[in-house]
Every structure is written in C-alpha cells, then in structure tokens.
Enzyme design. Structure first.
Site, PDB file in Angstrom:
ATOM      1  N   ASP A  54       9.398  75.565 -34.300  1.00 47.24           N
ATOM      2  CA  ASP A  54       8.369  74.662 -34.826  1.00 47.24           C
ATOM      3  C   ASP A  54       7.050  75.407 -35.084  1.00 47.24           C
ATOM      4  OD1 ASP A  54       7.330  72.304 -35.696  1.00 47.24           O
ATOM      5  OD2 ASP A  54       6.980  71.458 -33.709  1.00 47.24           O
ATOM      6  N   ASN A  87      14.563  66.012 -41.983  1.00 46.19           N
ATOM      7  CA  ASN A  87      13.726  66.897 -42.808  1.00 46.19           C
ATOM      8  C   ASN A  87      13.877  66.640 -44.315  1.00 46.19           C
ATOM      9  OD1 ASN A  87      13.914  69.811 -40.607  1.00 46.19           O
ATOM     10  ND2 ASN A  87      12.355  68.211 -40.744  1.00 46.19           N
TER      11      ASN A  87
HETATM   12  C1  FPP Z   1       9.601  73.446 -38.347  1.00 42.95           C
HETATM   13  O1  FPP Z   1       8.265  73.839 -38.598  1.00 42.95           O
HETATM   14  C2  FPP Z   1      10.482  74.350 -39.042  1.00 42.95           C
HETATM   15  C3  FPP Z   1      11.403  73.985 -39.980  1.00 42.95           C
HETATM   16  C4  FPP Z   1      11.607  72.594 -40.408  1.00 42.95           C
HETATM   17  C5  FPP Z   1      12.238  75.002 -40.660  1.00 42.95           C
HETATM   18  C6  FPP Z   1      12.777  76.100 -39.801  1.00 42.95           C
HETATM   19  C7  FPP Z   1      13.254  77.134 -40.698  1.00 42.95           C
HETATM   20  C8  FPP Z   1      13.058  78.448 -40.567  1.00 42.95           C
HETATM   21  C9  FPP Z   1      12.442  79.101 -39.393  1.00 42.95           C
HETATM   22  C10 FPP Z   1      13.483  79.288 -41.712  1.00 42.95           C
HETATM   23  C11 FPP Z   1      14.543  80.247 -41.413  1.00 42.95           C
HETATM   24  C12 FPP Z   1      15.821  79.691 -41.013  1.00 42.95           C
HETATM   25  C13 FPP Z   1      17.006  80.165 -41.442  1.00 42.95           C
HETATM   26  C14 FPP Z   1      18.234  79.673 -40.789  1.00 42.95           C
HETATM   27  C15 FPP Z   1      17.099  81.131 -42.536  1.00 42.95           C
HETATM   28  P1  FPP Z   1       7.315  72.863 -39.402  1.00 42.95           P
HETATM   29  O2  FPP Z   1       7.409  73.188 -40.848  1.00 42.95           O
HETATM   30  O3  FPP Z   1       7.664  71.442 -39.062  1.00 42.95           O
HETATM   31  O4  FPP Z   1       5.916  73.248 -38.857  1.00 42.95           O
HETATM   32  P2  FPP Z   1       4.676  72.280 -38.642  1.00 42.95           P
HETATM   33  O5  FPP Z   1       5.034  71.354 -37.516  1.00 42.95           O
HETATM   34  O6  FPP Z   1       3.581  73.219 -38.312  1.00 42.95           O
HETATM   35  O7  FPP Z   1       4.456  71.561 -39.946  1.00 42.95           O
END
Ligand code: FPP
Length: 235
Positions: free
Chosen positions: A16, A64
C-alpha cells in the site's frame, strides 16, 4: 545466525501507498505503481532467497476495478510488461510464480501474460511467489464453498474429511498458513486479503510507502517477528 527453522514459512505483503508516494513527489499515481513494481521484484527475490518458502502479495483487489480507468489500464499494462518480460529473472532465480484471484473481468492479454509467467516458472523449486490479482478474501471463501459443494455433489468429498487443514485444497492455492503479514503505508486494515490463511499471523504495519519498503526495512520487521511469542491460542 538465526536458526533457519525460525524463519516464517509464509510472508504476505499488502503493498500500500504507491499513490501517496507518487503524489507527494509531484508525480502521477501510476509512477508510484511503477516504483512499487521495481521494489517488488527486488524484495521478492530477496525474501525467497532467505529460505522463506512463500511470499504472497496483493497486486490488485476485486474492488480496485472501481478506480479511474486510466489507473486500472496502467496497472494492467504494467502486469503484462512484468509477466512477459521478467519471467526470465524468476526462472533464473528458481522461483515459481502462481496467481490467486478470479479470472473473470481480466482482459485476455492480461490472462495470456499470467499464463506465460506461470508456465515458464512452474518447475521452479526454491520458493513460491503468489501474486493475488483480481483477488478478494471473501470471494476466495465463496469460491471454495462452491468447489466443496460440487465435490460433495459429485461424490468425491466425504464431509468427515473436511477440516482446517484439508480446507486449504479448495482455496485458490494450497499454501501454508501466513506467519507474517505486512501492510505498508501506516494503514491498519487487512482489506479483504487472505482471510482464511491469516488466522494466526503476526501483523506489522510499518509507516512507510511500499516503493520505499526495501530489504533493510523487511529485515527490521523480521527481527521483531522473532521476538514475538506466538501462542496459537494456547498459553
Ligand atoms: C496500493 O497502493 C497498491 C496497488 C493497488 C497496486 C499494487 C501494485 C504494484 C505494487 C505493482 C506491481 C505489481 C506487480 C505484480 C507487477 P495505492 O495505489 O492504493 O496507494 P495509496 O493508498 O497511496 O493511494
């Protein structure tokens, strides 16, 4: 040196904070996902090379899909890029990559990339990277219940044989229970992640965004994990 038996068998990470990492630096959110993917590649190999058997990561939840379509598209393309190009690295590192989640709603090109990564690494033996994509913990339990009902109906399941251990066979992957769960970014939620598997896991919520969560931060948590007294409900 730590006794290798004390290592957690199964580590899970809710990755996250990619969006906030990017916004705080004046980038768009997608740049955060790109940085997160670089962190995951290095950290995943590091964790599994330590002798930890399984690493599960939350890459994309069923919820998501409600995000801005541009961000969803960016993430899907990033998955394709990683699975079709980086499989060579995982192959070389002897890491088997498996996937958990529903295939419904995923684009055909994403499904093809998933197949490529899975096929290319299926005979690897050092450790397992379980990528949870279009994944929800409650959905996994519903899907398991359906598989159980079907097996019962077809006569392949004796209900007396269903117990806490054998239940794992009906989940997306038959993996050991989670010993150590980490959620980065300082949020204290499990957000519908591997609900069955984390029944007795030790939980850590470091106040750091995922792109900045590197090997040294993982080792600090591992040291804390060793100090905890896991009782599994006993005394
Ligand atoms: C949550 O952070 C993260 C995600 C929804 C995506 C996770 C994906 C990756 C780390 C990319 C790489 C993965 C692979 C398998 C290639 P957020 O965007 O919700 O962060 P925020 O809470 O700060 O908005």
């Amino acid at each position: 040196m730590k006794d290798v038996n004390l290592l957690p068998n199964h580590v899970a990470i809710i990755m996250d904070g990619n969006g906030r990492w990017a916004m705080e630096r004046g980038y768009n959110r997608s740049r955060g996902h790109l940085e997160g993917s670089k962190t995951l590649e290095k950290l995943g190999i590091y964790i599994l090379n330590k002798g930890i058997k399984v690493l599960s990561v939350f890459a994309f939840s069923t919820e998501n899909f409600k995000r801005d379509p541009n961000e969803v598209n960016y993430l899907m393309n990033l998955f394709i890029e990683m699975f079709t190009k980086k499989y060579k690295i995982f192959k070389k590192e002897n890491i088997k990559v498996v996937f958990s989640g529903r295939t419904k709603n995923l684009r055909p090109d994403v499904l093809q990339a998933i197949d490529k990564m899975r096929e290319e690494t299926k005979n690897n033996t050092r450790g397992i990277l379980n990528i949870c994509l279009n994944y929800g913990g409650q959905e996994e339990l519903i899907d398991a219940s359906k598989k159980i009902a079907m097996a019962y109906k077809e006569g392949t399941l004796d209900l007396n044989e269903l117990n806490k251990e054998s239940f794992y066979k009906y989940l997306y992957q038959d993996l050991p229970p989670i010993d150590l769960l980490i959620r980065t970014s300082g949020e204290y939620r499990i957000s519908n992640f591997m609900l069955y598997q984390m029944a007795y896991s030790e939980m850590f919520f470091p106040n750091i965004y995922f792109p900045d969560f590197k090997e040294v931060e993982f080792d600090q948590i591992l040291d804390e994990f060793y100090k905890r007294n896991r009782r599994f409900g006993g005394n």
